[in-house]
Design a protein around this motif. Structure first.
Motif, PDB file in Angstrom:
ATOM      1  N   ILE A  20      68.295  46.042   6.759  1.00  0.00           N
ATOM      2  CA  ILE A  20      66.724  45.736   6.955  1.00  0.00           C
ATOM      3  C   ILE A  20      67.009  44.535   7.708  1.00  0.00           C
ATOM      4  N   ASP A  21      65.970  43.856   8.321  1.00  0.00           N
ATOM      5  CA  ASP A  21      65.537  42.850   8.914  1.00  0.00           C
ATOM      6  C   ASP A  21      64.936  41.905   8.043  1.00  0.00           C
ATOM      7  N   LEU A  22      65.330  40.899   7.532  1.00  0.00           N
ATOM      8  CA  LEU A  22      64.782  40.010   6.482  1.00  0.00           C
ATOM      9  C   LEU A  22      64.062  39.121   7.213  1.00  0.00           C
ATOM     10  N   ARG A  23      64.212  38.850   8.484  1.00  0.00           N
ATOM     11  CA  ARG A  23      63.398  37.868   9.002  1.00  0.00           C
ATOM     12  C   ARG A  23      61.978  37.885   8.668  1.00  0.00           C
ATOM     13  N   GLY A  24      61.343  36.767   8.373  1.00  0.00           N
ATOM     14  CA  GLY A  24      59.975  36.536   7.907  1.00  0.00           C
ATOM     15  C   GLY A  24      59.836  35.609   6.575  1.00  0.00           C
ATOM     16  N   LYS A  50      65.146  33.224   8.833  1.00  0.00           N
ATOM     17  CA  LYS A  50      65.189  33.053  10.055  1.00  0.00           C
ATOM     18  C   LYS A  50      66.253  33.980  10.950  1.00  0.00           C
ATOM     19  N   SER A  51      66.031  34.219  12.091  1.00  0.00           N
ATOM     20  CA  SER A  51      66.787  35.252  12.870  1.00  0.00           C
ATOM     21  C   SER A  51      68.343  34.740  13.165  1.00  0.00           C
ATOM     22  N   ASP A  52      68.862  33.377  12.903  1.00  0.00           N
ATOM     23  CA  ASP A  52      70.032  32.996  13.168  1.00  0.00           C
ATOM     24  C   ASP A  52      70.642  32.873  11.740  1.00  0.00           C
ATOM     25  N   SER A  53      70.543  33.661  10.920  1.00  0.00           N
ATOM     26  CA  SER A  53      71.088  33.718   9.412  1.00  0.00           C
ATOM     27  C   SER A  53      70.763  32.447   8.789  1.00  0.00           C
ATOM     28  N   LEU A  61      67.512  24.167   3.163  1.00  0.00           N
ATOM     29  CA  LEU A  61      67.995  25.189   4.250  1.00  0.00           C
ATOM     30  C   LEU A  61      69.525  25.698   4.025  1.00  0.00           C
ATOM     31  N   MET A  62      70.087  26.809   3.950  1.00  0.00           N
ATOM     32  CA  MET A  62      71.225  27.324   3.857  1.00  0.00           C
ATOM     33  C   MET A  62      71.335  28.332   5.085  1.00  0.00           C
ATOM     34  N   ARG A  63      72.547  28.862   5.130  1.00  0.00           N
ATOM     35  CA  ARG A  63      72.989  30.008   5.488  1.00  0.00           C
ATOM     36  C   ARG A  63      73.013  31.147   4.665  1.00  0.00           C
ATOM     37  N   TYR A  64      72.765  32.609   5.278  1.00  0.00           N
ATOM     38  CA  TYR A  64      72.937  33.434   4.375  1.00  0.00           C
ATOM     39  C   TYR A  64      73.658  34.650   4.953  1.00  0.00           C
ATOM     40  N   SER A  65      74.295  35.580   4.315  1.00  0.00           N
ATOM     41  CA  SER A  65      74.915  36.685   4.697  1.00  0.00           C
ATOM     42  C   SER A  65      74.769  37.895   3.750  1.00  0.00           C
ATOM     43  N   ILE A  66      74.737  38.909   3.949  1.00  0.00           N
ATOM     44  CA  ILE A  66      74.689  40.105   3.031  1.00  0.00           C
ATOM     45  C   ILE A  66      75.892  40.751   3.180  1.00  0.00           C
ATOM     46  N   ASN A 110      77.784  27.845 -27.684  1.00  0.00           N
ATOM     47  CA  ASN A 110      77.921  29.047 -26.983  1.00  0.00           C
ATOM     48  C   ASN A 110      77.381  29.436 -25.720  1.00  0.00           C
ATOM     49  N   ILE A 111      77.912  30.055 -24.686  1.00  0.00           N
ATOM     50  CA  ILE A 111      77.464  30.175 -23.780  1.00  0.00           C
ATOM     51  C   ILE A 111      76.717  31.617 -23.456  1.00  0.00           C
ATOM     52  N   ILE A 112      75.377  31.760 -23.467  1.00  0.00           N
ATOM     53  CA  ILE A 112      75.022  32.927 -23.332  1.00  0.00           C
ATOM     54  C   ILE A 112      74.468  33.391 -21.762  1.00  0.00           C
ATOM     55  N   ASN A 113      74.638  34.550 -21.210  1.00  0.00           N
ATOM     56  CA  ASN A 113      74.263  35.003 -19.900  1.00  0.00           C
ATOM     57  C   ASN A 113      72.708  35.517 -20.034  1.00  0.00           C
ATOM     58  N   ILE A 114      71.997  35.440 -19.625  1.00  0.00           N
ATOM     59  CA  ILE A 114      70.444  35.980 -19.548  1.00  0.00           C
ATOM     60  C   ILE A 114      70.302  36.513 -18.159  1.00  0.00           C
ATOM     61  N   PRO A 115      70.118  37.904 -18.159  1.00  0.00           N
ATOM     62  CA  PRO A 115      70.021  38.333 -16.947  1.00  0.00           C
ATOM     63  C   PRO A 115      68.691  38.203 -16.603  1.00  0.00           C
ATOM     64  N   TYR A 116      68.457  37.884 -15.224  1.00  0.00           N
ATOM     65  CA  TYR A 116      67.229  37.800 -14.462  1.00  0.00           C
ATOM     66  C   TYR A 116      67.160  38.840 -13.437  1.00  0.00           C
ATOM     67  N   HIS A 117      65.910  39.273 -13.054  1.00  0.00           N
ATOM     68  CA  HIS A 117      65.484  39.694 -11.564  1.00  0.00           C
ATOM     69  C   HIS A 117      64.326  39.356 -11.167  1.00  0.00           C
ATOM     70  N   SER A 118      64.180  39.209  -9.805  1.00  0.00           N
ATOM     71  CA  SER A 118      62.942  38.655  -9.147  1.00  0.00           C
ATOM     72  C   SER A 118      62.618  39.497  -8.136  1.00  0.00           C
ATOM     73  N   PHE A 119      61.364  40.079  -8.113  1.00  0.00           N
ATOM     74  CA  PHE A 119      60.662  40.777  -7.159  1.00  0.00           C
ATOM     75  C   PHE A 119      60.075  40.158  -5.931  1.00  0.00           C
ATOM     76  N   TRP A 120      60.450  40.507  -4.667  1.00  0.00           N
ATOM     77  CA  TRP A 120      59.742  39.591  -3.539  1.00  0.00           C
ATOM     78  C   TRP A 120      59.207  40.473  -2.712  1.00  0.00           C
ATOM     79  N   GLU A 121      58.114  40.227  -2.077  1.00  0.00           N
ATOM     80  CA  GLU A 121      57.446  40.985  -1.061  1.00  0.00           C
ATOM     81  C   GLU A 121      57.261  40.263   0.266  1.00  0.00           C
ATOM     82  N   ARG A 122      57.388  40.694   1.513  1.00  0.00           N
ATOM     83  CA  ARG A 122      57.197  39.793   2.655  1.00  0.00           C
ATOM     84  C   ARG A 122      55.768  39.668   2.895  1.00  0.00           C
ATOM     85  N   LYS A 123      55.579  38.579   3.274  1.00  0.00           N
ATOM     86  CA  LYS A 123      54.159  38.106   3.663  1.00  0.00           C
ATOM     87  C   LYS A 123      53.693  38.552   5.113  1.00  0.00           C
ATOM     88  N   LYS A 124      52.745  39.330   5.403  1.00  0.00           N
ATOM     89  CA  LYS A 124      52.213  39.625   6.592  1.00  0.00           C
ATOM     90  C   LYS A 124      51.230  38.739   7.279  1.00  0.00           C
TER      91      LYS A 124
END
Length: 124
Positions: A20-24, A50-53, A61-66, A110-124
């Motif tokens: 998928i193209d994540l740009r946007g 952005k288009s340049d990772s 500002l960071m770089r990303y890779s999948i 004690n360290i507890i790991n709490i699972p999270y997940h976030s839903f994202w949608e592309r803005k048009k």
């Protein structure tokens, strides 16, 4: 016949490996905590891929890779510094989910790991 078979194999391989193209601009729509509590996230800033990772994630500002089912955010000024790593599920070209866990220390240290997940949608 041999040419048709070769062209078919190339077509199948190329269609299976397309990403998928994540740009946007992306907006978090809701957050699920501990796989049960869903909350709205109107105060999350937009994320810009952005288009340049490059990515602007929470105004940083960071770089990303999948890689496989993971997305990795890397420090822009130090490429060996992984800032964040999430499991990513791409629902379709305009919706995705980030999965991660948050380490929380309780009153008994004690360290507890709490699972999270976030839903994202592309803005048009």
């Amino acid at each position: 016949m041999k040419k048709v078979l070769i062209i078919s194999v190339i077509f199948i391989i190329s269609s299976c490996t397309s990403e998928i193209d994540l740009r946007g601009d992306w907006k978090a729509t809701h957050l699920v905590i501990n796989n049960e509590d869903s909350v709205g996230v109107p105060s999350f800033p937009l994320t810009y891929f952005k288009s340049d990772s490059l990515v602007i994630y929470f105004e940083r500002l960071m770089r990303y890779s999948i890689s496989g089912d993971s997305i990795i955010f890397i420090n822009e000024s130090n490429p060996r510094d992984t800032v964040l790593k999430y499991k990513i599920e791409i629902i379709n070209e305009d919706n995705l989910i980030f999965y991660y866990s948050r380490k929380v220390t309780d009153s008994t240290n004690n360290i507890i790991n709490i699972p999270y997940h976030s839903f994202w949608e592309r803005k048009k």
